[in-house]
Motif scaffolding. Structure first.
Motif, PDB file in Angstrom:
ATOM      1  N   PHE B 223       0.950  -1.019   0.078  1.00 15.92           N
ATOM      2  CA  PHE B 223       0.080   0.021  -0.311  1.00 15.92           C
ATOM      3  C   PHE B 223       0.770   1.298   0.062  1.00 15.92           C
ATOM      4  N   GLY B 224       0.583   2.216  -1.050  1.00 11.46           N
ATOM      5  CA  GLY B 224       1.381   3.368  -0.993  1.00 11.46           C
ATOM      6  C   GLY B 224       0.589   4.540  -0.564  1.00 11.46           C
ATOM      7  N   GLY B 225       0.715   5.334   0.318  1.00 18.79           N
ATOM      8  CA  GLY B 225       0.148   6.570   0.778  1.00 18.79           C
ATOM      9  C   GLY B 225       1.192   7.668   0.573  1.00 18.79           C
ATOM     10  N   ARG B 226       1.022   8.484   1.550  1.00 24.88           N
ATOM     11  CA  ARG B 226       1.584   9.787   1.719  1.00 24.88           C
ATOM     12  C   ARG B 226       2.155  10.249   3.212  1.00 24.88           C
ATOM     13  N   ARG B 227       3.595  10.415   3.309  1.00 25.44           N
ATOM     14  CA  ARG B 227       3.931  10.684   4.744  1.00 25.44           C
ATOM     15  C   ARG B 227       3.764  12.027   5.122  1.00 25.44           C
ATOM     16  N   ASP B 228       2.984  12.461   5.999  1.00 27.44           N
ATOM     17  CA  ASP B 228       2.680  13.891   6.510  1.00 27.44           C
ATOM     18  C   ASP B 228       2.687  13.749   8.241  1.00 27.44           C
ATOM     19  N   HIS B 229       2.710  15.141   8.435  1.00 26.56           N
ATOM     20  CA  HIS B 229       2.753  15.334   9.943  1.00 26.56           C
ATOM     21  C   HIS B 229       1.385  14.867  10.423  1.00 26.56           C
ATOM     22  N   ALA B 230       1.432  14.118  11.467  1.00 28.61           N
ATOM     23  CA  ALA B 230       0.386  13.534  11.958  1.00 28.61           C
ATOM     24  C   ALA B 230      -0.698  14.746  12.827  1.00 28.61           C
ATOM     25  N   GLY B 231       0.073  15.749  13.270  1.00 28.52           N
ATOM     26  CA  GLY B 231      -0.675  16.791  14.112  1.00 28.52           C
ATOM     27  C   GLY B 231      -0.965  17.779  13.401  1.00 28.52           C
ATOM     28  N   THR B 232      -0.636  17.969  12.019  1.00 30.26           N
ATOM     29  CA  THR B 232      -1.035  19.073  11.196  1.00 30.26           C
ATOM     30  C   THR B 232      -1.867  18.820   9.931  1.00 30.26           C
ATOM     31  N   THR B 233      -1.836  17.466   9.688  1.00 32.41           N
ATOM     32  CA  THR B 233      -2.433  16.868   8.453  1.00 32.41           C
ATOM     33  C   THR B 233      -4.138  16.639   8.860  1.00 32.41           C
ATOM     34  N   GLY B 234      -4.947  17.328   8.510  1.00 34.86           N
ATOM     35  CA  GLY B 234      -6.389  16.856   8.682  1.00 34.86           C
ATOM     36  C   GLY B 234      -6.731  15.562   8.220  1.00 34.86           C
ATOM     37  N   VAL B 318      -4.908   6.042  -1.374  1.00 39.23           N
ATOM     38  CA  VAL B 318      -3.808   5.131  -1.326  1.00 39.23           C
ATOM     39  C   VAL B 318      -3.649   4.252  -2.722  1.00 39.23           C
ATOM     40  N   THR B 319      -2.502   3.945  -3.080  1.00 40.76           N
ATOM     41  CA  THR B 319      -2.461   2.978  -4.161  1.00 40.76           C
ATOM     42  C   THR B 319      -2.267   1.585  -3.602  1.00 40.76           C
ATOM     43  N   VAL B 320      -2.610   0.625  -4.315  1.00 39.37           N
ATOM     44  CA  VAL B 320      -2.297  -0.796  -3.698  1.00 39.37           C
ATOM     45  C   VAL B 320      -1.804  -1.888  -4.983  1.00 39.37           C
ATOM     46  N   GLU B 321      -0.865  -2.554  -4.707  1.00 45.33           N
ATOM     47  CA  GLU B 321      -0.505  -3.586  -5.520  1.00 45.33           C
ATOM     48  C   GLU B 321      -0.411  -4.883  -4.843  1.00 45.33           C
TER      49      GLU B 321
END
Lengths: 414, 414
Positions: B223-234, B318-321
């Motif tokens: 699964f491919g998502g996006r890393r972001d700050h867990a406190g500031t990303t809605g 998210v992408t998935v393979e």
């Protein structure tokens, strides 16, 4: 040219670049996690740079790098700074902007012939980001006397204690509580930081004035099932700890989605034991958190998640234990923030008021001394990733705002 | 006393105990995983024991330990054996009973003065359990010519290839395909094994005659998502790969629960990257499997899971393979099983017919030569765990059944 503060973009760029070179090259992005060699090197380089700009600097028993620029009257202090550690595969701005910015304020004050009445204290706080033992803001906790020494016995995945990991980077856990500060003599702490979110960029605004810092409820959940052969153990005879954890991961997301504006819920990681494809998972460990500036909602979210985890577990014959590490939301100081607002307006910069969804050392300092935070924009709102970026012009505006705010705080007679 | 086969409980107990001593002491239970030092030592000890009982023994290019007891007529062969590798933190019976049992059959034949017409071939197959590269039954795949050499390039979590890991334990990947066998000369392969499930114990039955071996569809999902700050990303701006994976873990369980009798679905492990509590998960890897003797249902389950994974992913940006490694169910040979049935009846032992939810080297051999399997009871149906247990009396009954079945197969003229 007494009184004209002119930060140098070249110097700031070079200071940021110098820190960026001290990175764990085995990981993508920029990695200088607390307790690692690059972080030791990073704080040593900050110490050297503080001395270059004329500060009376040292590393305190808790690993904080602290430099003092003596004031004309002495006795009272203003404080600024941030941190230089990163998350794994992080960026080059989170924390660094506040430390590099503080150093540039000192240089700009010197060049402008400005001497403050207050001692100006610049701090690079140790270990702000959550480390592998689950603890964040280690240096500011110690400096404000709230470091929980029970944490020293927590073990990492390799069975090593937090205390031993501190000792390995030259911090003696037995004496680190000697890192305290005379907070009653600090008239203001002002931290410059990147926003790490999209608000300022969206609004086309230069400076964010932070009203509150989010509360955070971190947790660790341990699910206990039974290891069995995956080919011979019927679906109705299993106690699959992994499935109970997966259900709880979804509950974290669901609870946060239905929370108030700005509420967040994140699962940071899940571990299945054993991780063998033909064995039913015996144990699962999960770490996560909720964030909100609404403390009451955080309590509700904790209770709701605990009952979801219990339900996901009980239905599968799995046991669950949860540990919570709550951190209350923190309102920042209105009078210091008002000084910042006037400074920003005098500089002709645009501003917005916002709350911080990220945690900061400032939340701990705010419990001891009047505290404010200044944010500068993050491109695309991205942070904690290699793509994290803030334009140099925006950093310079932030440094000007910080310098002017400190001058206003210095002018207040107590 | 010609013709009376009397296995020795003491010798069998000692052989099982000797293998149990060769374990990775750093792990709970009994651990002798393929590609590890203890497994090298384990197969060397089997080689030595084969030679002690008079077999002409060697380790073949694929790591299989093969010993031959010459028959009176030569040319045609009977084969028996199993494996001695374990899952991590496994037990002392899974596989071992079939290898130790075969050695005891040889000794008991010798003591009873029984010489078969056929050559009797005893095999300890290399790497039956799924290894860290996701491949099981390595030795029997090589010996039957179906080892997929593309597997040699698969990397483990440390970036080491399967080929290099083989070389490190003395197996040359370049020549391992030279491990083939003249299957047209094998009249029967009979594997003695523990049931690893609860059926025989529940029914109070001594011997299980295996009709079929389960089909298995193993998968790996990325699964491919996006890393972001867990406190500031809605919550609405996230691409959380971990949540998509968690939803898919629950789908595996749900699909298997609604499958036909005996269908199983298991998630063996999930990994979140980064595993930092304040970062939204960028990538998640998940390994799992479905099992059934109904091949058609396995295809349906694969399709259903693929569409669930796609849905869990698409809804979160998210992408998935997914990669599948399917292994068809295998019906065992009716005529060899019939010989086993008569042998069991003649010995006065109780018997039941069942299918195997576990995979076995026998499934690969069955594609080349007539194959049967004999099961002995597992206490509590437990397996792939330190609690795995089979009573010594039951092991001895299994060995007697194996010996008698081989004698009957030997008596068939071709």
């Amino acid at each position: 040219m007494d009184g004209v503060i002119a930060p140098s973009a070249d110097r700031v760029r070079e200071d940021l670049a110098a820190l960026a070179r001290l990175t764990d090259s085995a990981q993508p992005g920029w990695t200088r996690t607390a307790l690692s060699e690059p972080d030791v090197a990073g704080r040593e380089s900050v110490l050297a740079r503080m001395r270059e700009v004329g500060l009376d600097a040292r590393i305190d028993p808790a690993g904080n790098v602290i430099g003092v620029r003596r004031g004309a009257r002495g006795g009272r202090m203003l404080m600024t700074g941030s941190h230089t550690d990163t998350v794994p595969s992080g960026g080059r701005f989170d924390g660094m902007v506040g430390v590099v910015g503080a150093l540039e304020v000192v240089r700009a004050f010197d060049e402008a012939g400005i001497r403050l009445d207050h001692d100006l204290v610049v701090v690079d706080f140790f270990g702000e980001e959550p480390n592998r033992f689950g603890l964040s803001c280690v240096g500011s906790r110690a400096l404000t006397g709230v470091f929980d020494t029970a944490m020293l016995d927590v073990l990492d995945e390799e069975g090593r204690s937090f205390g031993d990991a501190l000792a390995a980077v030259g911090i003696d856990p037995a004496t680190m509580m000697a890192s305290t500060w005379p907070w009653d003599r600090v008239d203001a702490f002002i931290e410059l930081h990147i926003e790490q979110g999209p608000m300022l960029e969206h609004a086309g605004t230069s400076i964010g004035l932070v009203s509150s810092i989010t509360g955070i409820s971190r947790f660790r959940a341990l699910f206990g099932g039974r290891r069995d052969h995956a080919g011979t153990t019927g679906m109705d005879r299993r106690a699959d700890a992994g499935c109970a954890a997966a259900g709880t991961v979804l509950a974290v997301e669901r609870i946060a989605r239905s929370g108030p504006d700005g509420a967040k819920g994140t699962t940071g990681g899940v571990t299945f034991t054993p991780a063998a494809v033909n064995v039913v998972t015996e144990a699962a460990e999960m770490r996560g958190e909720f964030r909100s500036i609404d403390d009451e909602w955080l309590r509700t979210a904790e209770e709701t998640l605990a009952s979801c985890a219990a339900e996901e577990s009980a239905g599968r014959g799995v046991t669950v234990e949860m540990e919570w590490l709550p951190q209350a939301p923190r309102r920042l100081d209105g009078s210091v923030t008002e000084m910042c607002r006037r400074a920003v307006d005098d500089l002709g910069l645009s501003r917005a008021e916002l709350f911080s969804g990220a945690e900061h050392d400032a939340a701990f300092i705010a419990a001891r001394s009047p505290t404010a935070m200044l944010f500068v924009p993050s491109v695309g709102g991205r942070s904690h990733c290699p793509e994290e970026w803030t334009e140099l012009d925006d950093v310079i505006d932030g440094i000007r705002a910080l310098a002017e705010s400190l001058r206003r705080a210095d002018a207040v007679r107590r």
